[in-house]
Design an enzyme around this catalytic site. Structure first.
Site, PDB file in Angstrom:
ATOM      1  N   TYR A 120      33.447  63.769  47.357  1.00  0.00           N
ATOM      2  CA  TYR A 120      34.428  64.841  47.476  1.00  0.00           C
ATOM      3  C   TYR A 120      33.877  66.051  48.214  1.00  0.00           C
ATOM      4  CZ  TYR A 120      37.630  62.454  44.246  1.00  0.00           C
ATOM      5  OH  TYR A 120      38.489  61.565  43.652  1.00  0.00           O
ATOM      6  N   LYS A 167      26.120  53.816  40.129  1.00  0.00           N
ATOM      7  CA  LYS A 167      26.195  52.534  40.836  1.00  0.00           C
ATOM      8  C   LYS A 167      24.960  52.461  41.736  1.00  0.00           C
ATOM      9  CE  LYS A 167      28.605  48.832  42.024  1.00  0.00           C
ATOM     10  NZ  LYS A 167      28.825  47.685  41.139  1.00  0.00           N
ATOM     11  N   ASP A 199      31.367  50.194  37.300  1.00  0.00           N
ATOM     12  CA  ASP A 199      32.414  49.163  37.301  1.00  0.00           C
ATOM     13  C   ASP A 199      32.438  48.427  35.952  1.00  0.00           C
ATOM     14  OD1 ASP A 199      29.910  48.206  37.988  1.00  0.00           O
ATOM     15  OD2 ASP A 199      30.624  46.806  39.516  1.00  0.00           O
ATOM     16  N   ASP A 223      36.422  61.083  38.125  1.00  0.00           N
ATOM     17  CA  ASP A 223      37.846  61.248  38.369  1.00  0.00           C
ATOM     18  C   ASP A 223      38.594  59.979  37.959  1.00  0.00           C
ATOM     19  OD1 ASP A 223      40.087  62.589  39.183  1.00  0.00           O
ATOM     20  OD2 ASP A 223      39.776  62.259  41.321  1.00  0.00           O
ATOM     21  N   ASP A 227      40.908  59.154  34.291  1.00  0.00           N
ATOM     22  CA  ASP A 227      42.324  58.760  34.333  1.00  0.00           C
ATOM     23  C   ASP A 227      42.521  57.446  33.585  1.00  0.00           C
ATOM     24  OD1 ASP A 227      43.056  60.977  35.892  1.00  0.00           O
ATOM     25  OD2 ASP A 227      44.432  59.782  37.109  1.00  0.00           O
TER      26      ASP A 227
END
Ligand code: ATP
Ligand code: MG
Length: 326
Positions: A120, A167, A199, A223, A227
């Site tokens: 970002y 990751k 993941d 993020d 959610d």
């Protein structure tokens, strides 16, 4: 002492849920001065700017900011606003409430998301026709800061499990840095922790959210995973968040402007009211923060409920019920 709070309702349901949070704060025995600022699609249409200088200045000079939502201009508003308040940590609790029919009723998670870098950072280019790139920035300093914040948060709020999400098996250099820095912080503090590939973590969170407490993550992973956790506990209408910096902070619901229901007066104000409870904690009013959370929890349990939770109450009905509880 009077605290100046910048109130930026923004667009869509931000206009409907932000006044609910202000009403709740006004019902407490704490002196606030609320100063309203404009941001988002509507003000861009009028003035050409999604985040007018006046609003930036207001957020910078206030003790804290309450922000509703912005529509199309979300990135032009929230990214600079987070910068104005100097926030490096995005705190997103996802808690399931007893009276609600959640996918996972034993969820009590807090995502502590790095808020300044990762993918970002906005360094994107089109290097040739149809070929685009994005530069992912991860620094030792920001990774250490978010890890320190996450371990502090876990200690202060009674969470035993701290997980560092990454990751690093694929993004060896960038997430390798994130993981090394966060683990170094944990070792220095003598803190217990686990690490998890993001993941695999997504899957485990769905099946066994009760195994996790505080999850420290890079920006994008935080993020997405938060959610996902919103889905586990009953939807976006319930999730508050804080953007915290060394001297200032901004509080906002995780949800956006929800154009599909905007203007109907049926948005769930819980996420916004719970964001105001986080603001209370931040200013040192922990008891008042707990009172607000208890009132919201009681209303979620007994109703009235907005349509996203299967009820037919309005934003105002729910807000009034929370005020009555207080
Ligand atoms: P934005 O572009 O502003 O992010 P969005 O289309 O991504 O908007 P969100 O606001 O994130 O929408 O909402 C996604 C879905 O969740 C929508 O269907 C919306 O109606 C629902 N939703 C979000 N917040 C609430 C809320 N407070 N009360 C009820 N439903 C909500
Ligand atoms: Mg959205």
């Amino acid at each position: 002492m009077t605290h100046q709070i910048a109130v930026i309702p923004g667009d869509g349901i931000g206009q409907e849920v932000t006044p609910a949070a202000v009403d709740v704060l006004n019902a407490l025995d704490v002196e606030f001065e609320f100063v309203e600022g404009e941001a988002g699609d509507a003000v861009k249409e009028e003035t050409g700017e999604a985040l007018p200088q006046e609003t930036r200045d207001l957020a910078a000079e206030s003790d804290a900011t309450l922000f509703g939502a912005a529509g199309e201009t979300a990135a032009d508003v929230i990214l600079p606003l987070r910068e104005v308040v100097g926030s490096f940590a995005n705190v997103r609790p996802a808690v399931s409430y007893p009276g609600l029919d959640a996918v996972q009723p034993d969820t009590d998670l807090v995502f502590v998301r790095e808020n300044t870098e990762g993918v970002y950072s906005g360094i994107e280019s089109e290097i040739a026709d149809g070929v685009t790139t994005l530069t992912r920035v991860i620094t030792e300093e920001a990774s250490r800061d978010i890890a320190e914040f996450g371990f502090d948060y876990a200690e202060e709020n009674g969470y035993d499990d701290v997980t560092i999400a990454h990751k690093a098996n694929v993004m060896r250099t960038t997430d390798g840095e994130f993981l090394d820095a966060a683990e170094a912080v944990a070792e220095e503090r003598g803190a217990d922790y686990d690490t998890a590939l993001m993941d695999a973590l997504a899957m485990h969170l769905i099946m066994h959210p009760e195994d996790y407490g505080v999850i420290i993550c890079p920006n994008l992973a935080g993020d997405v995973l938060s959610d996902l956790a919103a889905g586990l506990v009953g939807g976006l209408g319930l999730l508050p968040s804080a953007n915290v910096g060394p001297d200032n902070a901004l509080f906002e619901p995780v949800h956006g402007s929800a154009p599909d229901i905007a203007g109907e007066g049926v948005a769930n104000p819980s996420a916004m009211i719970l964001s105001a409870a986080m603001l209370l904690d931040h200013l040192g009013y922990d008891d008042e923060g707990d009172r607000v959370r208890d009132a919201v929890e009681a209303v979620l349990d007994e109703g009235p409920r907005t349509p996203d939770l299967g009820g037919d109450a309005s934003t105002e009905d729910v807000t009034q019920a929370v005020l009555d509880r207080l």
